[in-house]
Write an enzyme that holds these catalytic residues in place. Structure first.
Site: not given
Ligand code: PEP
Length: 252
Positions: A93, A8, A95, A6, A165, A171, A209
């Site tokens: 997601h 973003k 976000e 992703n 997630e 992040g 992460s």
């Molecule tokens: C995400 O936003 O889907 C995600 C898993 O981000 P990160 O790997 O940066 O934590």
């Protein structure tokens, strides 16, 4: 197993082009064993499609609007994404739930719309830190699953991916331990089995992460079927190493 990147709201056109080419080159061998997808910003879908065309890397989008078409300024429809070459669409997601106040019901409409157009939704679920600390993680994830899957059937060739997630791991550099992730994945697996039958072929990705250094132990868990990768997917070598860890887990 599926590993999806992703991107973003990152990359300019040149960077997107180069990143896609590098991902294709570095994941080519492992992409025989695991599914690999990249989800660039929607304006770069066409350019990235040219880089992944004829390769083993699939194209995905980060969002979709549930309506077919209409006066929804700034939005992108499932028809448009399908025509742009997408096979996956990330839906719900955290976000988008947080910044754009997307409800479980709205996310559920998107899931249906993506399936209707023959693409695979990657339905994201996950609890906040406060929800985990107050022992509400399963309640929240269960509610997000119920809302996101209202009316969904896996008949007629429909395919679905779920991504767990935990919001506190996205992040932040703070990953769920393999045990924490596995426990929630087992809960999700149970819910999916109750909904679609024990043989349901729905991969459950872990996201939050994931890095080359922690991917192998996460992918070794029995109910973790791959990863949704944010930050590390912007580095082709790191992303390819994560794909490699998934391929190793799939072979074992
Ligand atoms: C995400 O936003 O889907 C995600 C898993 O981000 P990160 O790997 O940066 O934590």
């Amino acid at each position: 197993m599926l590993v999806a990147g992703n991107w973003k709201m990152h990359t300019d056109l040149r960077a997107a082009d180069r990143l896609a080419s590098e991902v294709v080159r570095l994941t080519d061998a492992d992409a025989r064993t695991v599914d690999v997808a990249v989800c660039p910003p929607s304006v770069w879908l066409e350019a990235v499609r040219e880089r992944v065309r004829g390769t083993r890397v699939a194209l995905g989008a980060q969002n979709v609007h549930p309506e077919e078409k209409g006066a929804f300024t700034g939005e992108v429809s499932a028809t448009m994404l399908s025509e742009a070459g997408c096979t996956y669409v990330i839906v719900g997601h955290s976000e988008r739930r947080r910044h754009f106040h997307e409800s479980d019901a709205f996310v559920g409409e998107k899931v249906m719309q993506v399936m209707k157009h023959g693409m695979t939704p990657i339905l994201c679920v996950g609890e906040s830190l406060e929800e985990r600390d107050s022992d509400a993680a399963e309640t929240v994830v269960g509610r997000q699953l119920d809302g996101g899957l209202i009316g969904v059937s896996l008949r007629h060739g429909n395919t679905l991916v779920v991504a767990y997630e935990p919001v506190w791991a996205i992040g932040t550099g703070r990953t769920a331990t393999p045990e924490q992730a596995q426990a929630m994945h087992a809960f999700i697996r149970e819910k999916l089995a109750a909904r679609f039958g024990a043989e349901e072929p729905v991969p459950i990705l872990y996201g939050g992460s994931v890095k080359p250094g922690n991917a192998a132990e996460l992918f070794a868990q029995p109910d973790i079927g791959g990863g949704l990768i944010g930050g590390a997917s912007l580095d082709a070598e790191a992303f390819a190493a994560i794909v490699g860890a998934a391929a190793d887990a799939a072979r074992n």
